[in-house]
Design a protein around this motif. Structure first.
Motif, PDB file in Angstrom:
ATOM      1  N   GLU A   1      20.113 -19.083   8.589  1.00 35.70           N
ATOM      2  CA  GLU A   1      19.822 -19.805   7.358  1.00 35.70           C
ATOM      3  C   GLU A   1      20.649 -19.214   6.229  1.00 35.70           C
ATOM      4  OE1 GLU A   1      15.291 -21.415   8.254  1.00 35.70           O
ATOM      5  OE2 GLU A   1      15.903 -20.761   6.264  1.00 35.70           O
ATOM      6  N   PHE A   2      21.230 -20.103   5.438  1.00 35.61           N
ATOM      7  CA  PHE A   2      22.113 -19.719   4.345  1.00 35.61           C
ATOM      8  C   PHE A   2      21.377 -18.895   3.298  1.00 35.61           C
ATOM      9  CE2 PHE A   2      25.494 -20.177   1.294  1.00 35.61           C
ATOM     10  CZ  PHE A   2      24.879 -20.373   0.077  1.00 35.61           C
ATOM     11  N   LEU A   3      22.029 -17.821   2.855  1.00 36.95           N
ATOM     12  CA  LEU A   3      21.485 -17.012   1.774  1.00 36.95           C
ATOM     13  C   LEU A   3      22.287 -17.182   0.490  1.00 36.95           C
ATOM     14  CD1 LEU A   3      20.678 -13.629   3.587  1.00 36.95           C
ATOM     15  CD2 LEU A   3      19.071 -15.413   2.912  1.00 36.95           C
ATOM     16  N   THR A   4      23.598 -16.885   0.580  1.00 41.61           N
ATOM     17  CA  THR A   4      24.385 -16.876  -0.635  1.00 41.61           C
ATOM     18  C   THR A   4      25.863 -17.044  -0.319  1.00 41.61           C
ATOM     19  OG1 THR A   4      24.783 -15.661  -2.711  1.00 41.61           O
ATOM     20  CG2 THR A   4      24.668 -14.357  -0.690  1.00 41.61           C
ATOM     21  N   TYR A   5      26.635 -17.437  -1.339  1.00 45.63           N
ATOM     22  CA  TYR A   5      28.059 -17.722  -1.173  1.00 45.63           C
ATOM     23  C   TYR A   5      28.864 -17.112  -2.312  1.00 45.63           C
ATOM     24  CZ  TYR A   5      32.334 -20.495  -1.803  1.00 45.63           C
ATOM     25  OH  TYR A   5      33.632 -20.893  -1.995  1.00 45.63           O
ATOM     26  N   PHE A   6      29.990 -16.507  -1.962  1.00 48.86           N
ATOM     27  CA  PHE A   6      30.932 -15.967  -2.928  1.00 48.86           C
ATOM     28  C   PHE A   6      32.282 -16.678  -2.794  1.00 48.86           C
ATOM     29  CE2 PHE A   6      28.917 -12.156  -4.643  1.00 48.86           C
ATOM     30  CZ  PHE A   6      27.903 -11.915  -3.723  1.00 48.86           C
ATOM     31  N   GLN A   7      32.869 -16.948  -3.926  1.00 46.35           N
ATOM     32  CA  GLN A   7      34.278 -17.355  -3.967  1.00 46.35           C
ATOM     33  C   GLN A   7      34.994 -16.247  -4.729  1.00 46.35           C
ATOM     34  OE1 GLN A   7      35.266 -21.485  -4.996  1.00 46.35           O
ATOM     35  NE2 GLN A   7      36.892 -20.697  -6.290  1.00 46.35           N
ATOM     36  N   ASN A   8      35.778 -15.498  -3.990  1.00 47.84           N
ATOM     37  CA  ASN A   8      36.333 -14.243  -4.527  1.00 47.84           C
ATOM     38  C   ASN A   8      35.174 -13.361  -4.999  1.00 47.84           C
ATOM     39  OD1 ASN A   8      39.189 -14.787  -4.125  1.00 47.84           O
ATOM     40  ND2 ASN A   8      38.922 -16.365  -5.686  1.00 47.84           N
ATOM     41  N   GLU A   9      35.187 -12.904  -6.221  1.00 45.76           N
ATOM     42  CA  GLU A   9      34.110 -12.010  -6.666  1.00 45.76           C
ATOM     43  C   GLU A   9      32.939 -12.764  -7.286  1.00 45.76           C
ATOM     44  OE1 GLU A   9      37.075 -12.237  -7.916  1.00 45.76           O
ATOM     45  OE2 GLU A   9      36.900 -12.612 -10.076  1.00 45.76           O
ATOM     46  N   ALA A  10      33.092 -14.054  -7.457  1.00 40.89           N
ATOM     47  CA  ALA A  10      32.060 -14.847  -8.112  1.00 40.89           C
ATOM     48  C   ALA A  10      30.998 -15.325  -7.117  1.00 40.89           C
ATOM     49  CB  ALA A  10      32.697 -16.049  -8.799  1.00 40.89           C
ATOM     50  N   GLN A  11      29.771 -15.037  -7.428  1.00 43.39           N
ATOM     51  CA  GLN A  11      28.654 -15.501  -6.608  1.00 43.39           C
ATOM     52  C   GLN A  11      28.261 -16.882  -7.115  1.00 43.39           C
ATOM     53  OE1 GLN A  11      25.093 -13.066  -6.694  1.00 43.39           O
ATOM     54  NE2 GLN A  11      24.395 -13.797  -4.710  1.00 43.39           N
ATOM     55  N   LEU A  12      28.740 -17.916  -6.439  1.00 42.13           N
ATOM     56  CA  LEU A  12      28.564 -19.270  -6.942  1.00 42.13           C
ATOM     57  C   LEU A  12      27.263 -19.922  -6.505  1.00 42.13           C
ATOM     58  CD1 LEU A  12      32.166 -20.764  -6.602  1.00 42.13           C
ATOM     59  CD2 LEU A  12      31.112 -19.563  -8.529  1.00 42.13           C
ATOM     60  N   ASP A  13      26.711 -19.452  -5.404  1.00 43.28           N
ATOM     61  CA  ASP A  13      25.511 -20.096  -4.877  1.00 43.28           C
ATOM     62  C   ASP A  13      24.604 -19.024  -4.303  1.00 43.28           C
ATOM     63  OD1 ASP A  13      23.538 -21.613  -3.635  1.00 43.28           O
ATOM     64  OD2 ASP A  13      24.932 -22.889  -2.532  1.00 43.28           O
ATOM     65  N   LYS A  14      23.462 -18.831  -4.910  1.00 45.00           N
ATOM     66  CA  LYS A  14      22.489 -17.883  -4.355  1.00 45.00           C
ATOM     67  C   LYS A  14      21.160 -18.584  -4.120  1.00 45.00           C
ATOM     68  CE  LYS A  14      21.872 -15.846  -8.968  1.00 45.00           C
ATOM     69  NZ  LYS A  14      21.850 -14.572  -9.730  1.00 45.00           N
ATOM     70  N   SER A  15      21.251 -19.869  -3.864  1.00 45.77           N
ATOM     71  CA  SER A  15      20.047 -20.678  -3.729  1.00 45.77           C
ATOM     72  C   SER A  15      19.213 -20.327  -2.504  1.00 45.77           C
ATOM     73  CB  SER A  15      20.426 -22.161  -3.676  1.00 45.77           C
ATOM     74  OG  SER A  15      21.258 -22.426  -2.561  1.00 45.77           O
ATOM     75  N   GLY A  16      19.813 -19.659  -1.513  1.00 50.55           N
ATOM     76  CA  GLY A  16      19.085 -19.333  -0.299  1.00 50.55           C
ATOM     77  C   GLY A  16      18.407 -17.977  -0.308  1.00 50.55           C
ATOM     78  N   LEU A  17      18.636 -17.184  -1.310  1.00 48.04           N
ATOM     79  CA  LEU A  17      18.003 -15.859  -1.358  1.00 48.04           C
ATOM     80  C   LEU A  17      16.497 -16.036  -1.468  1.00 48.04           C
ATOM     81  CD1 LEU A  17      20.469 -13.969  -3.735  1.00 48.04           C
ATOM     82  CD2 LEU A  17      20.340 -13.852  -1.236  1.00 48.04           C
ATOM     83  N   PRO A  18      15.726 -15.419  -0.565  1.00 48.76           N
ATOM     84  CA  PRO A  18      14.295 -15.711  -0.506  1.00 48.76           C
ATOM     85  C   PRO A  18      13.470 -15.140  -1.643  1.00 48.76           C
ATOM     86  CG  PRO A  18      14.894 -14.093   1.170  1.00 48.76           C
ATOM     87  CD  PRO A  18      16.162 -14.547   0.542  1.00 48.76           C
ATOM     88  N   SER A  19      13.942 -14.079  -2.270  1.00 55.92           N
ATOM     89  CA  SER A  19      13.188 -13.506  -3.378  1.00 55.92           C
ATOM     90  C   SER A  19      14.125 -12.671  -4.239  1.00 55.92           C
ATOM     91  CB  SER A  19      12.042 -12.635  -2.850  1.00 55.92           C
ATOM     92  OG  SER A  19      12.527 -11.389  -2.401  1.00 55.92           O
ATOM     93  N   ASP A  20      13.610 -12.204  -5.363  1.00 57.31           N
ATOM     94  CA  ASP A  20      14.447 -11.378  -6.245  1.00 57.31           C
ATOM     95  C   ASP A  20      14.623  -9.971  -5.692  1.00 57.31           C
ATOM     96  OD1 ASP A  20      11.856 -10.898  -8.804  1.00 57.31           O
ATOM     97  OD2 ASP A  20      11.952 -10.348  -6.687  1.00 57.31           O
ATOM     98  N   ARG A  21      14.055  -9.700  -4.518  1.00 56.19           N
ATOM     99  CA  ARG A  21      14.320  -8.403  -3.886  1.00 56.19           C
ATOM    100  C   ARG A  21      15.685  -8.399  -3.200  1.00 56.19           C
ATOM    101  NH1 ARG A  21      11.901  -7.341   0.223  1.00 56.19           N
ATOM    102  NH2 ARG A  21      10.880  -9.316   0.756  1.00 56.19           N
ATOM    103  N   PHE A  22      16.255  -9.574  -3.034  1.00 53.95           N
ATOM    104  CA  PHE A  22      17.550  -9.712  -2.373  1.00 53.95           C
ATOM    105  C   PHE A  22      18.644  -9.822  -3.424  1.00 53.95           C
ATOM    106  CE2 PHE A  22      16.659 -10.608   2.182  1.00 53.95           C
ATOM    107  CZ  PHE A  22      15.275 -10.583   2.123  1.00 53.95           C
ATOM    108  N   PHE A  23      19.676  -9.026  -3.232  1.00 51.45           N
ATOM    109  CA  PHE A  23      20.773  -9.003  -4.192  1.00 51.45           C
ATOM    110  C   PHE A  23      22.081  -8.833  -3.431  1.00 51.45           C
ATOM    111  CE2 PHE A  23      23.003  -8.182  -8.028  1.00 51.45           C
ATOM    112  CZ  PHE A  23      23.862  -7.115  -7.782  1.00 51.45           C
ATOM    113  N   ALA A  24      23.083  -9.610  -3.780  1.00 53.85           N
ATOM    114  CA  ALA A  24      24.379  -9.494  -3.116  1.00 53.85           C
ATOM    115  C   ALA A  24      25.477  -9.348  -4.152  1.00 53.85           C
ATOM    116  CB  ALA A  24      24.651 -10.703  -2.229  1.00 53.85           C
ATOM    117  N   GLU A  25      26.514  -8.637  -3.762  1.00 51.99           N
ATOM    118  CA  GLU A  25      27.649  -8.459  -4.670  1.00 51.99           C
ATOM    119  C   GLU A  25      28.938  -8.397  -3.884  1.00 51.99           C
ATOM    120  OE1 GLU A  25      26.969  -4.861  -6.829  1.00 51.99           O
ATOM    121  OE2 GLU A  25      27.134  -3.584  -5.059  1.00 51.99           O
ATOM    122  N   ARG A  26      30.008  -8.687  -4.582  1.00 50.57           N
ATOM    123  CA  ARG A  26      31.364  -8.656  -4.001  1.00 50.57           C
ATOM    124  C   ARG A  26      32.312  -8.332  -5.158  1.00 50.57           C
ATOM    125  NH1 ARG A  26      34.837 -13.627  -1.277  1.00 50.57           N
ATOM    126  NH2 ARG A  26      36.058 -12.359   0.197  1.00 50.57           N
TER     127      ARG A  26
END
Lengths: 119, 114
Positions: free
Chosen positions: A44-69
């Motif tokens: 199941e999709f969590l999040t998407y980055f285009q280069n360093e920009a996190q454009l879509d984080k609609s799949g993250l289940p809660s604010d305990r989840f954080f992604a970076e690039r």
């Protein structure tokens, strides 16, 4: 060339601990995706980055989840205060396709995943 | 949430036989892809079929797509032991943010009996 790599391959955490999962995409790939795969289910999709920009984080289940690039290459998925329901395989994928620029989709290349077990 | 449903959930056949798996999905798509996942390993892309295509071949793989029925099938001919794996269909639709994201089905577990 080298494919997508992920580390660690296995992680056991006690409930409440923070974890960090790393993804090394294929060199030069612009797009990077994180997916969560529960046992016996499809990813199941969590999040998407285009280069360093996190454009879509609609799949993250809660604010305990954080992604970076931060530099547009390696990505880290961090889960704070892990819960038992976070136990899953976390898959990273990269592609050379840039979202929103064409109708077609480029192939997403997946890493082997990190199996997270929260006790 | 899962977009697609594969059936059967599990399939066991003798080596050399053909294996057919089906996938149904719910919303309009740009394309549909099939992936294979061996135990404990990542997903491997097998084949992509676009919404304006009806059939596609790649080696021993044949994929069909019926957009009116929102369904696809994957046929593996002359199965081999190495084909033992889980197979997932994945649909692609643009998100509100412009990126394409894959929505996977629940998978078919295929076992080839030597």
């Amino acid at each position: 060339g080298a494919g997508v790599s992920q580390s660690p391959r296995y992680k056991v955490a006690k409930r409440g601990q923070d974890v960090a999962l790393r993804c090394d995409p294929i060199s030069g790939h612009v797009s990077l995706f994180w997916y969560q795969q529960a046992l016996g289910q499809g990813p199941e999709f969590l999040t998407y980055f285009q280069n360093e920009a996190q454009l879509d984080k609609s799949g993250l289940p809660s604010d305990r989840f954080f992604a970076e690039r931060p530099e547009g290459s390696v990505s880290t998925l961090k889960i704070q205060r892990t819960q038992q329901e976070d136990s899953a395989v976390y898959l990273c994928a990269s592609s050379s396709h840039i979202g929103g620029t064409s109708f077609s989709t480029d192939t997403q290349y997946f890493g082997p995943g990190t199996r997270l077990t929260v006790l | 949430s899962q977009q697609g449903e594969e059936d059967p959930q599990a399939l066991s056949i003798q080596e050399g036989e053909n294996a057919t798996m089906n996938c149904s999905y719910k919303t309009s798509i740009n394309n549909l892809q099939w992936y294979r996942q061996n135990s404990g390993r990542g997903l491997v892309h097998l084949i992509l079929i676009r919404s304006n295509e009806r059939e596609k071949h790649s080696g021993r793989l044949r994929v069909t797509l019926d957009t009116s029925k929102k369904s696809s099938s994957l046929l593996i001919t002359a199965s081999r032991a190495a084909d033992t794996a889980s197979y997932f269909c994945a649909t692609d639709a643009k998100s509100n943010f412009g990126n394409e994201k894959l929505t996977f089905g629940t998978g078919t577990r295929l076992t080839i009996i030597p």
